[in-house]
Motif scaffolding. Structure first.
Motif, mmCIF file in Angstrom:
data_model
loop_
_atom_site.group_PDB
_atom_site.id
_atom_site.type_symbol
_atom_site.label_atom_id
_atom_site.label_comp_id
_atom_site.label_asym_id
_atom_site.label_seq_id
_atom_site.Cartn_x
_atom_site.Cartn_y
_atom_site.Cartn_z
ATOM 1 N N ARG A 137 0.818 -1.208 0.000
ATOM 2 C CA ARG A 137 0.000 0.000 0.000
ATOM 3 C C ARG A 137 0.850 1.254 0.000
ATOM 4 N NH1 ARG A 137 -2.385 -4.114 2.684
ATOM 5 N NH2 ARG A 137 -4.616 -4.460 2.298
ATOM 6 N N ALA A 138 0.388 2.249 -0.748
ATOM 7 C CA ALA A 138 1.131 3.506 -0.869
ATOM 8 C C ALA A 138 0.632 4.576 0.091
ATOM 9 C CB ALA A 138 1.034 4.032 -2.305
ATOM 10 N N GLY A 139 -0.446 4.287 0.845
ATOM 11 C CA GLY A 139 -0.996 5.296 1.739
ATOM 12 C C GLY A 139 -1.737 6.389 0.993
ATOM 13 N N ILE A 140 -2.242 6.066 -0.196
ATOM 14 C CA ILE A 140 -2.940 7.033 -1.046
ATOM 15 C C ILE A 140 -4.251 6.415 -1.515
ATOM 16 C CG2 ILE A 140 -2.841 8.345 -3.213
ATOM 17 C CD1 ILE A 140 0.193 8.476 -2.839
ATOM 18 N N HIS A 141 -5.280 7.233 -1.602
ATOM 19 C CA HIS A 141 -6.600 6.790 -2.027
ATOM 20 C C HIS A 141 -7.099 7.706 -3.139
ATOM 21 C CE1 HIS A 141 -6.761 4.391 1.724
ATOM 22 N NE2 HIS A 141 -6.027 5.401 2.174
ATOM 23 N N VAL A 142 -7.928 7.157 -4.016
ATOM 24 C CA VAL A 142 -8.403 7.941 -5.147
ATOM 25 C C VAL A 142 -9.847 7.572 -5.461
ATOM 26 C CG1 VAL A 142 -7.487 6.269 -6.824
ATOM 27 C CG2 VAL A 142 -7.931 8.610 -7.544
ATOM 28 N N ALA A 143 -10.611 8.574 -5.872
ATOM 29 C CA ALA A 143 -11.969 8.361 -6.382
ATOM 30 C C ALA A 143 -12.098 9.119 -7.685
ATOM 31 C CB ALA A 143 -13.011 8.847 -5.380
ATOM 32 N N TYR A 144 -12.885 8.578 -8.633
ATOM 33 C CA TYR A 144 -13.079 9.299 -9.891
ATOM 34 C C TYR A 144 -14.474 9.063 -10.435
ATOM 35 C CZ TYR A 144 -11.309 4.778 -11.725
ATOM 36 O OH TYR A 144 -11.085 3.457 -11.981
ATOM 37 N N TRP A 145 -14.937 10.051 -11.172
ATOM 38 C CA TRP A 145 -16.278 10.021 -11.750
ATOM 39 C C TRP A 145 -16.344 11.059 -12.876
ATOM 40 C CZ3 TRP A 145 -14.802 12.029 -7.131
ATOM 41 C CH2 TRP A 145 -15.096 13.352 -6.849
ATOM 42 N N PHE A 146 -17.482 11.134 -13.550
ATOM 43 C CA PHE A 146 -17.671 12.074 -14.661
ATOM 44 C C PHE A 146 -18.641 13.175 -14.252
ATOM 45 C CE2 PHE A 146 -16.966 8.729 -18.272
ATOM 46 C CZ PHE A 146 -15.654 8.585 -17.864
ATOM 47 N N VAL A 147 -18.404 14.386 -14.791
ATOM 48 C CA VAL A 147 -19.343 15.498 -14.663
ATOM 49 C C VAL A 147 -19.521 16.122 -16.046
ATOM 50 C CG1 VAL A 147 -18.688 15.981 -12.267
ATOM 51 C CG2 VAL A 147 -17.524 17.186 -14.137
ATOM 52 N N PRO A 148 -20.597 16.901 -16.258
ATOM 53 C CA PRO A 148 -20.757 17.565 -17.554
ATOM 54 C C PRO A 148 -19.606 18.535 -17.826
ATOM 55 C CG PRO A 148 -22.823 17.556 -16.347
ATOM 56 C CD PRO A 148 -21.768 17.083 -15.391
ATOM 57 N N ARG A 149 -19.178 18.581 -19.057
ATOM 58 C CA ARG A 149 -18.086 19.478 -19.442
ATOM 59 C C ARG A 149 -18.610 20.901 -19.591
ATOM 60 N NH1 ARG A 149 -13.573 18.188 -24.136
ATOM 61 N NH2 ARG A 149 -12.318 20.083 -23.867
ATOM 62 N N ILE A 150 -17.788 21.878 -19.200
ATOM 63 C CA ILE A 150 -18.126 23.282 -19.371
ATOM 64 C C ILE A 150 -17.053 23.955 -20.223
ATOM 65 C CG2 ILE A 150 -19.415 23.379 -17.198
ATOM 66 C CD1 ILE A 150 -16.986 24.700 -15.902
ATOM 67 N N ALA A 151 -17.311 25.205 -20.606
ATOM 68 C CA ALA A 151 -16.448 25.882 -21.577
ATOM 69 C C ALA A 151 -15.007 26.015 -21.114
ATOM 70 C CB ALA A 151 -17.030 27.255 -21.892
ATOM 71 N N SER A 152 -14.790 26.157 -19.805
ATOM 72 C CA SER A 152 -13.425 26.354 -19.306
ATOM 73 C C SER A 152 -12.619 25.062 -19.208
ATOM 74 C CB SER A 152 -13.467 27.026 -17.930
ATOM 75 O OG SER A 152 -14.157 26.203 -17.002
ATOM 76 N N ASP A 153 -13.256 23.915 -19.444
ATOM 77 C CA ASP A 153 -12.537 22.637 -19.418
ATOM 78 C C ASP A 153 -11.784 22.462 -20.730
ATOM 79 O OD1 ASP A 153 -13.703 22.223 -16.979
ATOM 80 O OD2 ASP A 153 -15.207 20.792 -17.696
ATOM 81 N N THR A 154 -10.466 22.519 -20.676
ATOM 82 C CA THR A 154 -9.647 22.471 -21.883
ATOM 83 C C THR A 154 -9.071 21.075 -22.100
ATOM 84 O OG1 THR A 154 -7.563 23.018 -20.785
ATOM 85 C CG2 THR A 154 -9.017 24.860 -21.385
ATOM 86 N N ARG A 155 -8.263 20.936 -23.134
ATOM 87 C CA ARG A 155 -7.602 19.674 -23.434
ATOM 88 C C ARG A 155 -6.327 19.464 -22.613
ATOM 89 N NH1 ARG A 155 -3.892 21.128 -27.943
ATOM 90 N NH2 ARG A 155 -3.774 18.946 -28.557
ATOM 91 N N ILE A 156 -6.023 20.391 -21.727
ATOM 92 C CA ILE A 156 -4.934 20.245 -20.771
ATOM 93 C C ILE A 156 -5.498 19.686 -19.472
ATOM 94 C CG2 ILE A 156 -3.201 21.453 -19.384
ATOM 95 C CD1 ILE A 156 -2.386 21.462 -22.240
ATOM 96 N N ARG A 157 -4.869 18.684 -18.907
ATOM 97 C CA ARG A 157 -5.303 18.151 -17.623
ATOM 98 C C ARG A 157 -4.889 19.113 -16.505
ATOM 99 N NH1 ARG A 157 -2.163 13.221 -15.005
ATOM 100 N NH2 ARG A 157 -2.115 12.571 -17.195
ATOM 101 N N ASP A 158 -5.851 19.526 -15.691
ATOM 102 C CA ASP A 158 -5.572 20.423 -14.575
ATOM 103 C C ASP A 158 -5.339 19.615 -13.304
ATOM 104 O OD1 ASP A 158 -5.845 22.804 -16.021
ATOM 105 O OD2 ASP A 158 -8.013 22.829 -15.731
ATOM 106 N N THR A 159 -4.298 20.000 -12.556
ATOM 107 C CA THR A 159 -3.998 19.385 -11.270
ATOM 108 C C THR A 159 -3.931 20.477 -10.218
ATOM 109 O OG1 THR A 159 -2.741 17.593 -12.313
ATOM 110 C CG2 THR A 159 -2.350 17.996 -9.974
ATOM 111 N N TYR A 160 -4.767 20.343 -9.210
ATOM 112 C CA TYR A 160 -4.887 21.348 -8.150
ATOM 113 C C TYR A 160 -4.504 20.712 -6.830
ATOM 114 C CZ TYR A 160 -7.312 24.478 -4.838
ATOM 115 O OH TYR A 160 -7.637 25.315 -3.789
ATOM 116 N N MET A 161 -3.512 21.283 -6.163
ATOM 117 C CA MET A 161 -3.025 20.749 -4.894
ATOM 118 C C MET A 161 -3.699 21.456 -3.724
ATOM 119 S SD MET A 161 1.022 20.411 -5.734
ATOM 120 C CE MET A 161 1.630 19.178 -6.882
ATOM 121 N N VAL A 162 -4.072 20.675 -2.724
ATOM 122 C CA VAL A 162 -4.776 21.186 -1.554
ATOM 123 C C VAL A 162 -3.984 20.795 -0.308
ATOM 124 C CG1 VAL A 162 -6.994 21.281 -0.358
ATOM 125 C CG2 VAL A 162 -6.924 20.707 -2.803
ATOM 126 N N PRO A 163 -3.784 21.712 0.645
ATOM 127 C CA PRO A 163 -3.077 21.340 1.876
ATOM 128 C C PRO A 163 -3.708 20.123 2.533
ATOM 129 C CG PRO A 163 -3.368 23.717 1.781
ATOM 130 C CD PRO A 163 -4.158 23.141 0.626
#
Length: 412
Positions: A185-211
């Motif tokens: 185990r890496a001590g990391i968990h992940v969840a994923y799902w789909f939402v409707p796309r909006i105009a600001s969603d580009t072809r670049i994958r965005d990664t946002y870090m949170v404390p």
């Protein structure tokens, strides 16, 4: 029509109709064997998030003659951006499309799992028998056969049972000693799902870090849908157990853990309920001392899951299926030797891709404090300004699978 090349035709049951299971059906039917694939899902499980092909995985698809079909279904993801709470990119690492070196965070071959599953099924459905809505609940070994017991109460005799039933493999639980824990185990968990796309969603994958060791990723795969990933660095019994809870409880867990995250969190959490699917898992590798016993053998994630952070999960399944089928096709009359050679040939590759996952490096990408997040983004921005990620990728002699090369088999 398949080209049957095996000196002896075997009756083979494959438990699991995912990527590895269908790749096995592809190569084994071309070796002249009678293959039945049992999948517990009631229909072809052509769903899931975005996956990629790298290194030897690309070679395996090319040997199947399916690379052009894969190219025709690729997701147009140009790179990965690290963004702040306003969605402004602080650094962007582009995909390496030179055809040389190694892939960056985004592969040149990004595809939806469902599309890859459909491509493999189209290539195998006329030659292998597919049975949906059933699973292999157990088996009995005999000197000359293995008797598989299915979930509907029926049983069948086969020359070989292959467990390609994923990271939580039921076949593996029955094969390995009681009490043996195959998970690293890496001590990391992940969840994923789909939402409707909006105009600001580009072809670049965005990664946002949170404390707090949290991360949100957004990537869009078609004109109407966007994928959302919540990633959590946490070592707790609650986090490990939540993946087995009902979906409603999983969603409450993830919404609670990210309630103060900012950026587009509210939009993503609201989209959970209406998503066509929701998946939650602990990031882990499968490590076991042996992949076979008698007439039962493990393949794909059931044998050697490398985890999503290896970047080689799908490629590893395709390569493992190619090697296992190749060794069976080469020595169908001597299964013990074939299964022993499967492990001997594939182990160095599996050790390489599993070794790519370093928990310390993963934690660097999931900082606990705002100061650490700023330091990471600033260092990444400087590296991108100096074009270091692209240069390193193009000049690398090997991709993530190292220098190991696919062996040659007659049926390939």
């Amino acid at each position: 029509m398949t080209h049957k090349t095996a000196r002896q035709s075997l009756r083979i049951l494959v438990a699991g109709g995912g990527v590895a299971g269908q790749a096995l059906a592809f190569w084994l039917t071309r070796g002249g064997h009678e293959v039945t694939v049992v999948e517990q899902f009631p229909a072809l499980r052509a769903s899931g998030a975005q996956v990629d092909l790298r290194g030897q995985g690309i070679d395996a698809v090319a040997r199947m003659g399916l690379l052009e079909e894969v190219r025709g279904r690729l997701v147009d993801e140009a790179g990965v951006a690290f963004v702040d709470s306003r969605g402004k990119p602080k650094a962007t690492i582009m995909a390496n499309t030179s055809g040389k070196g190694r892939q960056t965070l985004t592969s040149e071959y990004e595809i939806m799992r469902g599309d890859l599953v459909r491509i493999l099924h189209e290539a195998t459905k006329d030659d292998a028998e597919y049975v949906f809505g059933k699973s292999v609940d157990g088996f009995d070994q005999h000197p000359d056969k293995v008797t598989a017991h299915l979930s509907d109460g029926t049983s069948g005799d086969f020359d070989l049972l292959i467990g390609a039933d994923g990271q939580g493999s039921r076949t593996r639980r029955a094969l390995l000693p009681e009490g043996f824990d195959p998970y690293w185990r890496a001590g990391i968990h992940v969840a994923y799902w789909f939402v409707p796309r909006i105009a600001s969603d580009t072809r670049i994958r965005d990664t946002y870090m949170v404390p707090g060791g949290r991360q949100i990723m957004r990537r869009s795969h078609n004109p109407t849908e966007t994928q959302v990933y919540f990633v959590l660095r946490e070592e707790s019994a609650e986090a490990s157990a939540i993946h087995r809870a009902p979906v409603e409880e999983q969603q409450r867990f993830w919404a609670g853990r990210f309630s103060d995250a900012g950026w587009q969190t509210d939009r993503f959490v609201q989209g959970m309920k209406d998503s066509p699917f929701f998946y939650s898992q602990e990031v882990a590798q499968v490590r076991s001392g042996s992949w076979s016993k008698g007439r039962v053998v493990l393949a794909g994630d059931a044998a050697h899951c490398a985890s999503p952070y290896s970047g080689m999960g799908i490629s590893g399944g395709l390569v493992g299926a190619y090697v296992l089928a190749g060794e069976i096709n080469r020595a169908p009359g001597d299964l013990p030797a074939a299964l022993a050679d499967y492990e001997r040939v594939l182990r160095p590759f599996v050790d390489e891709i599993q070794g790519q996952v370093n928990p310390r490096v993963l934690r660097l990408g999931m900082p606990l404090t705002r100061h650490a997040i700023s330091a990471f983004q600033n260092a990444t921005a400087l590296a991108c300004f100096l074009h270091i990620p692209g240069l390193v990728a193009r000049l690398s002699k090997e991709d993530r699978g190292g220098g190991w090369r696919l062996p040659a088999y007659a049926a390939a």
